[in-house]
Design a protein around this motif. Structure first.
Motif: not given
Length: 72
Positions: A19, A46, A50, A63-64, A68-69
């Protein structure tokens, strides 16, 4: 300029995507390759913020997906 989050597209399912964030014009086409390594990438959509630990490219693992991240 907005900051967009991208992740690499691993060739092997066992590899974790990398990421990173990239500053670019809202009118610019999305990246298709990592600016440093040339690996194929996709933009990550998102719903939150971030926060980068440094300026420029910020790297992490993924990050997916659920959660989440992680480690970004």
């Amino acid at each position: 300029m907005p900051t967009y989050i991208y992740e690499t597209i691993p060739l092997d399912e066992s590899e974790e995507p990398e990421c990173f964030e990239h500053y670019q014009s809202i009118h610019a086409e999305p990246l298709t390759r990592h600016p440093e390594t040339g690996e194929r990438v996709r933009r990550v959509i998102t719903g939150g913020i971030f926060i980068s630990k440094k300026s420029g490219l910020s790297t992490g693992k993924c990050c997916q997906g659920p959660g989440g991240c992680r480690d970004c």
